[in-house]
Write a protein that holds these residues in place. Structure first.
Motif, PDB file in Angstrom:
ATOM      1  N   THR A   9       0.844  -1.198   0.000  1.00  0.00           N
ATOM      2  CA  THR A   9       0.000   0.000   0.000  1.00  0.00           C
ATOM      3  C   THR A   9       0.876   1.244   0.000  1.00  0.00           C
ATOM      4  OG1 THR A   9      -1.966   0.978   1.028  1.00  0.00           O
ATOM      5  CG2 THR A   9      -0.245   0.156   2.522  1.00  0.00           C
ATOM      6  N   GLN A  13      -5.336   2.778   1.091  1.00  0.00           N
ATOM      7  CA  GLN A  13      -6.575   2.218   0.539  1.00  0.00           C
ATOM      8  C   GLN A  13      -6.415   0.734   0.210  1.00  0.00           C
ATOM      9  OE1 GLN A  13      -9.350   3.742   0.686  1.00  0.00           O
ATOM     10  NE2 GLN A  13     -10.706   2.389  -0.473  1.00  0.00           N
ATOM     11  N   LYS A  16      -6.756  -1.235   3.299  1.00  0.00           N
ATOM     12  CA  LYS A  16      -8.177  -1.312   3.665  1.00  0.00           C
ATOM     13  C   LYS A  16      -8.897  -2.371   2.833  1.00  0.00           C
ATOM     14  CE  LYS A  16     -12.102   1.804   4.353  1.00  0.00           C
ATOM     15  NZ  LYS A  16     -12.574   3.194   4.237  1.00  0.00           N
ATOM     16  N   SER A  56      -1.431  -1.342  -5.564  1.00  0.00           N
ATOM     17  CA  SER A  56      -2.048  -0.201  -6.230  1.00  0.00           C
ATOM     18  C   SER A  56      -1.100   0.421  -7.236  1.00  0.00           C
ATOM     19  CB  SER A  56      -2.491   0.838  -5.199  1.00  0.00           C
ATOM     20  OG  SER A  56      -1.433   1.193  -4.347  1.00  0.00           O
ATOM     21  N   GLY A 125      -9.878   2.695  -6.417  1.00  0.00           N
ATOM     22  CA  GLY A 125      -9.210   3.131  -5.194  1.00  0.00           C
ATOM     23  C   GLY A 125      -9.872   4.340  -4.562  1.00  0.00           C
ATOM     24  N   ALA A 126      -9.043   5.287  -4.139  1.00  0.00           N
ATOM     25  CA  ALA A 126      -9.553   6.463  -3.436  1.00  0.00           C
ATOM     26  C   ALA A 126      -8.562   7.607  -3.566  1.00  0.00           C
ATOM     27  CB  ALA A 126      -9.771   6.145  -1.959  1.00  0.00           C
ATOM     28  N   ARG A 128      -6.844   9.931  -1.231  1.00  0.00           N
ATOM     29  CA  ARG A 128      -6.567   9.926   0.212  1.00  0.00           C
ATOM     30  C   ARG A 128      -5.814  11.202   0.579  1.00  0.00           C
ATOM     31  NH1 ARG A 128      -7.434   4.703   2.779  1.00  0.00           N
ATOM     32  NH2 ARG A 128      -6.688   5.908   4.535  1.00  0.00           N
ATOM     33  N   ASP A 156     -10.924  13.104   1.967  1.00  0.00           N
ATOM     34  CA  ASP A 156     -10.755  11.874   1.200  1.00  0.00           C
ATOM     35  C   ASP A 156     -12.022  11.579   0.399  1.00  0.00           C
ATOM     36  OD1 ASP A 156      -8.330  11.695   2.469  1.00  0.00           O
ATOM     37  OD2 ASP A 156      -8.909  10.065   3.803  1.00  0.00           O
ATOM     38  N   GLU A 158     -13.587   8.171  -1.570  1.00  0.00           N
ATOM     39  CA  GLU A 158     -13.417   6.747  -1.835  1.00  0.00           C
ATOM     40  C   GLU A 158     -14.303   6.316  -3.005  1.00  0.00           C
ATOM     41  OE1 GLU A 158     -12.694   3.753   1.486  1.00  0.00           O
ATOM     42  OE2 GLU A 158     -14.825   3.528   1.045  1.00  0.00           O
ATOM     43  N   THR A 160     -14.032   2.830  -4.057  1.00  0.00           N
ATOM     44  CA  THR A 160     -14.137   1.380  -3.951  1.00  0.00           C
ATOM     45  C   THR A 160     -15.592   0.962  -3.794  1.00  0.00           C
ATOM     46  OG1 THR A 160     -11.972   1.344  -2.862  1.00  0.00           O
ATOM     47  CG2 THR A 160     -13.312  -0.659  -2.706  1.00  0.00           C
TER      48      THR A 160
END
Length: 188
Positions: A9, A13, A16, A56, A125-126, A128, A156, A158, A160
């Motif tokens: 990571t 994300q 997570k 990622s 993903g996101a 962040r 943030d 997200e 996902t």
């Protein structure tokens, strides 16, 4: 079944997402080991029946630690069912150029590591922003703006789709279970 869920990571994300996968598998009665690939040195993969790996995309490539792990474990990974969760912001959209880029990045990763995942799932993903420094936040806001995405500075966002990811994980596990059942039947 004993499953390895290993991840790399950058902003959190993917961790997570890997934790979600571990919780999902454990909730279905599977034994799970969740591991950051940076802590995987000397890991005996023969202990596991299958593996989910997650990483990622950033600046056109996956994390170096993930690439090193996959390259060093490619023989063992090839001998077990695997699912690769490729996390990216591009997976949140429908832009054909972005998807072409995702496939090229995945092909480059496979060529560099010598490992071809049994199955691949692209996971959105996101942004962040809570994890970004000033310059990265600026660059990410610019990317969002180019894609027509509205992001609030410092907040943030997200992308996902947890329900879709859960269904994909369930389908993968069901495929493993049917292989184990078929293998047991043919052995008798």
């Amino acid at each position: 079944m004993y499953l390895l869920i290993a991840y790399a990571t950058t902003d959190g994300q993917t961790r997570k997402i890997a934790r979600f996968a571990a919780d999902r598998m454990a909730g279905q009665g599977q034994a799970v080991e969740l591991l950051n690939v940076e802590d995987a040195e000397g890991l005996d993969l023969s202990r596991f029946d299958a593996a989910i790996l997650a990483g990622s995309l950033h600046a056109g490539g996956f994390q170096k630690a993930l690439a090193r792990f996959c390259a060093s474990a490619r023989t063992e990974l090839a001998q077990m069912p695997t699912l690769f969760l490729a996390v990216s912001l591009s997976a949140a959209g429908q832009d054909p150029d972005d998807w072409s880029g995702l496939h090229k990045c995945l092909a480059a990763f496979q060529a560099d590591t010598g490992w071809t995942p049994g199955e691949v799932e692209h996971v959105a993903g996101a942004f962040r922003f809570s994890e970004y420094d000033f310059f990265r936040a600026w660059a990410m806001r610019r990317i969002a703006d180019q894609k027509g995405e509205k992001v609030e500075p410092g907040k943030d966002k997200e992308y996902t789709d947890w329900a879709a990811l859960g269904r994909r994980l369930d389908a993968w596990l069901a495929g493993l279970s049917s292989r184990v059942t078929a293998g047991a039947a043919s052995a008798s």
